[in-house]
Design an enzyme around this catalytic site. Structure first.
Site, PDB file in Angstrom:
ATOM      1  N   THR A 249       0.886  -1.160   0.000  1.00 52.41           N
ATOM      2  CA  THR A 249       0.000   0.000   0.000  1.00 52.41           C
ATOM      3  C   THR A 249       0.914   1.197   0.000  1.00 52.41           C
ATOM      4  O   THR A 249       2.055   1.096   0.433  1.00 52.41           O
ATOM      5  CB  THR A 249      -0.813   0.012   1.328  1.00 52.41           C
ATOM      6  OG1 THR A 249      -1.697  -1.080   1.337  1.00 52.41           O
ATOM      7  CG2 THR A 249      -1.595   1.291   1.538  1.00 52.41           C
TER       8      THR A 249
ATOM      9  N   THR B  49       0.388  -0.006   6.618  1.00 46.52           N
ATOM     10  CA  THR B  49       0.557  -0.968   5.528  1.00 46.52           C
ATOM     11  C   THR B  49       0.678  -2.347   6.168  1.00 46.52           C
ATOM     12  O   THR B  49       1.027  -2.460   7.339  1.00 46.52           O
ATOM     13  CB  THR B  49       1.828  -0.691   4.704  1.00 46.52           C
ATOM     14  OG1 THR B  49       2.924  -0.575   5.603  1.00 46.52           O
ATOM     15  CG2 THR B  49       1.728   0.578   3.905  1.00 46.52           C
TER      16      THR B  49
HETATM   17  N1  ASP Z   1      -3.079  -2.851   4.165  1.00 45.21           N
HETATM   18  C1  ASP Z   1      -3.398  -3.292   2.849  1.00 45.21           C
HETATM   19  C2  ASP Z   1      -4.620  -4.166   2.891  1.00 45.21           C
HETATM   20  O1  ASP Z   1      -4.808  -4.890   3.852  1.00 45.21           O
HETATM   21  C3  ASP Z   1      -2.304  -4.023   2.178  1.00 45.21           C
HETATM   22  C4  ASP Z   1      -0.916  -3.649   2.568  1.00 45.21           C
HETATM   23  O2  ASP Z   1      -0.657  -2.567   2.983  1.00 45.21           O
HETATM   24  O3  ASP Z   1       0.019  -4.457   2.478  1.00 45.21           O
HETATM   25  O4  ASP Z   1      -5.342  -4.169   1.935  1.00 45.21           O
END
Ligand code: ASP
Length: 308
Positions: free
Chosen positions: A165, A216
């Site tokens: 993200t 993230t």
């Molecule tokens: N947090 C994001 C999600 O769960 C993905 C990520 O940041 O790795 O969609």
């Protein structure tokens, strides 16, 4: 008053100079975080955000994004949006043009069409190839997976540890704070799965009186703990940005199952910042109006020690 500053997850580094240019000429924090997020959304090489982001198990790229204005405390979000290039701008339009905070799926796409948002084919040749390889590894093809009634077992086999993200937190010349988060979510997720990124308070939060935070990693952790909101609350009670970030990850570790991970960036209203993570080697990035280029820093490592 803090210097105009932007803090981001590591994959936001190349966008920071654009955001700082906006802040230096007196632009708003909101405009800066949106502009930064758009650059990453349009970059097909970032496989965790926007065009070129990983698809769901059916090969559809479903995008999540949110934007928060820490001064008015207005917010806008879209989830599971398909077919548009700049989910962050659609999220901002939800905030500015509707009496709502969040739109999902077909409704979000309908709204994007209505406001004339730019369309895009978000599945690129490279992510389509990776998706087909993942399918092959579990004995499926694009045609066979689309015909299946049962996707649950396929998701458990496919939903690999590929998440990502981009986060942007900014303070402008007038001390206004804004935050933006955008993602393609968990690679090969169940269709309709929504993570923390578009959930205001979970993956994204800010308040110009205290600061901003964004996450993230495994959104399922941040959604259960309202991680970003809690981090900003801790700032308001006097915690430093670094302390607020570390506590957020300690909280996540308390409910995490093996193999999950979470990272957070925090920006306090005085311009100080910090970041923490469960995973070794993850950095974050920042730039202020007096820097000629972004700098990166390691995040505080808060490893998961419990065996839960
Ligand atoms: N947090 C994001 C999600 O769960 C993905 C990520 O940041 O790795 O969609």
């Amino acid at each position: 008053m803090a210097l105009p500053t932007i803090v981001a997850s590591g994959n936001g580094t190349s966008a920071l100079a654009t955001g700082i240019r906006i802040l230096k000429r007196g632009g708003s924090a909101l405009d800066a975080v949106e502009a930064c997020a758009r650059l990453v959304e349009a970059d097909p090489n970032d496989k965790t955000v926007g065009r070129g982001g990983h698809p769901n198990v059916l090969g559809q790229v479903e995008l999540d994004a949110s934007i928060v204005d820490g001064t008015s405390r207005a917010a806008g979000a879209v989830a599971a949006l398909r077919g548009y290039l700049y989910p962050i701008s659609v999220a901002r339009a939800v905030m500015e043009k509707l009496p709502h905070v969040m739109l999902v799926g077909d409704g979000a796409a309908r709204f994007a069409r209505e406001i004339g948002a730019e369309r895009a084919r978000n599945l690129t040749a490279s992510t389509a190839k990776e998706w087909r390889a993942q399918l092959r590894a579990i004995g499926e093809t694009p045609a066979s997976i689309r015909k299946r009634k049962d996707l649950v077992s396929r998701v458990w086999k496919m939903a690999i540890d590929e998440l990502g993200t981009v986060n942007f937190l900014a303070i402008d010349r007038r001390g206004r704070i804004a935050s933006a988060v955008t993602t393609s979510g968990w690679a090969y997720k169940y269709p309709g799965r929504v993570g923390d990124s578009p959930i205001v308070g979970a993956g994204n939060y800010c308040d110009s009186e205290s600061g901003a935070a964004a996450c993230t990693g495994f959104g399922e952790l941040a959604m259960r703990l309202l991680t970003a909101r809690v981090a900003v609350e801790r700032l308001s009670r006097g915690a430093s940005a670094g302390r607020a970030a570390r506590s957020a990850i300690e909280d996540a570790n308390g409910i995490a199952s093996p193999g999950t991970r979470l990272s957070i960036v925090v920006l306090a209203k005085d311009g100080t910042h910090g970041a923490a993570t469960t995973r070794e080697g993850v950095r974050y990035t920042f730039m202020t109006s007096v820097m000629s280029e972004p700098a990166t820093k390691p995040r505080a490592l808060v490893p998961r020690t419990s065996t839960k």
